[in-house]
Structures are given as structure tokens and as C-alpha cells.
Design a protein around this motif. Structure first.
Motif, short mmCIF file in Angstrom:
data_model
loop_
_atom_site.label_atom_id
_atom_site.label_comp_id
_atom_site.label_asym_id
_atom_site.label_seq_id
_atom_site.Cartn_x
_atom_site.Cartn_y
_atom_site.Cartn_z
N CYS A 9 -62.59 96.06 59.37
CA CYS A 9 -63.30 94.76 58.79
C CYS A 9 -64.49 95.08 57.94
N ASN A 35 -66.41 92.57 57.08
CA ASN A 35 -67.52 91.69 57.43
C ASN A 35 -68.20 92.09 58.76
N ASP A 36 -69.26 91.25 59.06
CA ASP A 36 -70.12 91.64 60.15
C ASP A 36 -70.44 90.47 61.06
N CYS A 37 -69.37 89.65 61.25
CA CYS A 37 -69.54 88.43 62.05
C CYS A 37 -70.29 88.80 63.36
N CYS A 74 -67.96 89.18 66.73
CA CYS A 74 -66.63 89.80 66.72
C CYS A 74 -66.63 91.24 66.94
N LEU A 107 -64.65 93.54 66.10
CA LEU A 107 -64.37 94.19 64.99
C LEU A 107 -65.16 94.34 63.74
N ARG A 108 -66.44 93.77 63.95
CA ARG A 108 -67.57 93.65 62.76
C ARG A 108 -67.83 95.44 62.46
N GLU A 121 -60.78 91.79 57.58
CA GLU A 121 -60.85 91.61 56.32
C GLU A 121 -60.76 93.02 55.72
FE1 FES Z 1 -65.75 88.67 61.01
FE2 FES Z 1 -64.24 90.61 60.67
S1 FES Z 1 -63.88 88.82 59.72
S2 FES Z 1 -66.08 90.69 61.74
#
Ligand code: FES
Ligand code: 5AD
Length: 349
Positions: free
Chosen positions: A63, A65-67, A70, A72-73, A110
């Protein structure tokens, strides 16, 4: 206003004010039971006793992104990453079909490794091999890409807005924007996908007011599918020490949305089943009509760790399906036959 009157209004008009929603979210005792019972009967009336199963294929744990919540960040250097290749994804979709699934959900972080052309090719190959509906859950892309995926045969798209509180959104989604998220969701809807969206319950700092606003936003976006799950802290994220989301508030939110969009498809989510061993059963009894078992191999399931403690992680896909089928039957419900398109979905133009 009494809870009973609010419920009557919800059933009659399918709309409530923010204050009315807040009262329902705070209902306890008999009031709460009445909310659940009403949602269950609205579910029965509008979408029947069938519970549809969706075969979830988590095809990449990368991924960009860095939510904050999550696992998976991208900053989680301990996360185990994998990418399934095109043929492997198609094979798993075929296997899901053989197990009886008539919808597959292609989900990933993502991951821009998968280009527009690759994803179109995967969609087309699945569609020409087996008669399934395809749901994408791959996050934000350009309008052009969403259109290409739809033209290639994708039917549905899931993307939660996660929280409608713009300040919280900004705080927990570095580099992302709430406005962009909503723009994507509107594109998806306009392109004729069945639209799925929803939010997380219990993000640190989130209030009852925020949750009522989240519920109203799902209604405003006119979602065909609604995904709501409790936040579960992941030890390798900045929110590791935060409190988990409330199962009770999740159930109430499901119930309220069943009243506001009576013919939507609403899953009893895996996160709900993770926080409460009977969470999915409870969800199915207060408005939900969908379950999304994972159909991947064990090896991948273990690596796709959005949050810890996920249920069914050690079960093989066939066993998982059997287990969920028995849950459905034990509730006096039926396993849905066919693709289970959202009854709320209306093809236009
Ligand atoms: Fe949020 Fe991957 S969409 S960490
Ligand atoms: N707890 C619960 N749900 C989570 N998700 C991501 N991380 C977590 C977590 N820690 C949810 C998000 C996303 C969906 C695929 O998984 O809401 O949209």
C-alpha cells in the motif's frame, strides 16, 4: 421524542435528523432491543432471508498510503508484503466459483504496481471464465481508470470514506484528502457501479455526533452496499495503544442504516466477528444480509493483516464457507443463490 416514535418515522420516511440518529445510537435496554428488532424486520421485508456470500480475494498487501489505523500502511516495515500475479488471481476466482461463490471481491492496498491494463485484463479473464459479479476494493484511482475497469466488466466498487469528520480524516490519512475521497465515490456511482461505502467505528477522537454524520453521509451518497466495522488497534501502527471500537455502536449503526436504506446490502463484517465471537451472528440479526469470507490460501491470509486477531485466518477456504453456511442456517436464514445484486441499485442512463 421517544425511540419508538423515531423508529416509526425512520420506517415511514427513511430519513432522520442528526439528533434523532444520536438518540438511537445512545439507546439502551428495551429501546436498543426495539431498534434491533425493527431493523431485523425491515431487513426481512426488503431483502428477505437470504444471506449472500462474497468470496474475498486479497491480492496485494502493498500500500502506498499510510493510514494511521491500518496494518498495511507503508510505514509498517514489519508488514509482510505479497503480490499475486494475474493468472493466480484468476485461478482463485475460478476456485471461488467452484465453491459456490457468485461474487468475488478483489481487494488490495493501494498498489500502483497493478496498472489500468493489468487490472482490466484480470477482470476480463475472470469474466470470460466464470459467471460471477466482480467487486473491486482497490482504493483511489483516476476517473479514467474507474471507467476502464467498469468497461472491462467490473460490477461493483467498495471504498469506505472511513470518517466524515474532515479533521479526523486529515489526521489519520496523511497525504490524502476527504474531498478527493468523496469525488472518487461520486465518480464510481456515476459510472454505474453498485457503490459500497461506509466507515470505521471508534477511531480515537470520534464522537457520537461524528457517527451520526457518518450515517447521514452514507445515506447522502445513496450507497447500494454499506460496510461498517469497529476499529481494532494494530500493534505496528501509531494507534496501537488506542481503545478498540464498540461492537454495540457498530450494531446500532448497521441497524439504523438498514432503516434509512432498507434495500441495501449490508455485511456483517469480519472485524465485528473479530471483536466478538458472535459478532457476525449479531450483525445478521440487526439488519445485515451479507458475509464476506476470505477465499485465499492460508499463506496470503496471514500476511494481509489490516488488524490483529482476524477470525478464520487458520481455516482453509472450503472449511470457512462450511462454517459460515452453518451459522446462516442456525439463524433460520438461507444461503443466497445467484449474484445477489443490491436491490437498491438502479441502472440509469
Ligand atoms: Fe490506508 Fe493502505 S489505504 S494504509
Ligand atoms: N481496524 C478495523 N478496520 C480496519 N480497516 C483498516 N484498518 C483497520 C483496523 N485497524 C478497514 C478500513 C478499510 C477496510 C478494508 O479495512 O475501514 O476500508
Amino acid at each position: 421524542m421517544k425511540v419508538k416514535d423515531i423508529l416509526e418515522k425512520a420506517c415511514y420516511e427513511n430519513i432522520l435528523t442528526k439528533d434523532e440518529i444520536k438518540l438511537l445510537l445512545m439507546a439502551e435496554g428495551d429501546d436498543k432491543e426495539l431498534l434491533f428488532k425493527t431493523a431485523d424486520s425491515v431487513r426481512k421485508e426488503h431483502v428477505g432471508d437470504e444471506v449472500f456470500l462474497r468470496g474475498l480475494i486479497e491480492f496485494s498487501s502493498y500500500c502506498k498510503n499510510d493510514c494511521f489505523y491500518c496494518g498495511l500502511r507503508r510505514s509498517n516495515s514489519q508488514a509482510q508484503r505479497y503480490r499475486m500475479q494475474e493468472d493466480e488471481i484468476v485461478e482463485v476466482a475460478k476456485r471461488a466459483y467452484q465453491m459456490g461463490y457468485r461474487t468475488v471481491v478483489l481487494q488490495s492496498g493501494e498498489d500502483m504496481y497493478y496498472t489500468k491494463d493489468m487490472l482490466c485484463s484480470i477482470i476480463k479473464k475472470i469474466k470470460s471464465s466464470v459467471d460471477v459479479a466482480i467487486t473491486l476494493s482497490i482504493g483511489e484511482r483516476s476517473y479514467d481508470e474507474y471507467k476502464a475497469f467498469k468497461d472491462a466488466g467490473a460490477d461493483r466498487f467498495l471504498m469506505r470514506f472511513e470518517t466524515s469528520n474532515e479533521e479526523l480524516y486529515k489526521k489519520y490519512h496523511p497525504g490524502m484528502s476527504f474531498e478527493k475521497r468523496i469525488e472518487c465515490l461520486k465518480w464510481i456511482k456515476n459510472l454505474g457501479y453498485e457503490l459500497g461505502t461506509g466507515f470505521l467505528i471508534g477511531l480515537p477522537g470520534q464522537t457520537i455526533d461524528d457517527l451520526a454524520q457518518d450515517i447521514l453521509l452514507v445515506k447522502e451518497l445513496d450507497a447500494d452496499m454499506i460496510g461498517i466495522g469497529p476499529f481494532i488497534p494494530h500493534p505496528q501502527t501509531p494507534l496501537k495503544d488506542s481503545k478498540e471500537g464498540s461492537v454495540d455502536l457498530t450494531l446500532k449503526s448497521i441497524a439504523i442504516l438498514r432503516l434509512l436504506i432498507p434495500d441495501a446490502n449490508i455485511p456483517a463484517t469480519t472485524a465485528l466477528g473479530t471483536l466478538d465471537p458472535l459478532g457476525r451472528q449479531k450483525g445478521l440479526k440487526c439488519g445485515a444480509n451479507i458475509v464476506m469470507p476470505n477465499v485465499n490460501d492460508l499463506e496470503y491470509k496471514l500476511k494481509y493483516e489490516l488488524y490483529p486477531g482476524k477470525i478464520c485466518i487458520n481455516e482453509d477456504a472450503t472449511k470457512c464457507r462450511g462454517c459460515i453456511e452453518s451459522i446462516i442456517v442456525s439463524l433460520g436464514r438461507k444461503v443466497g443463490q445467484g449474484k445477489g445484486q443490491s436491490r437498491h441499485y438502479k441502472r440509469f442512463a
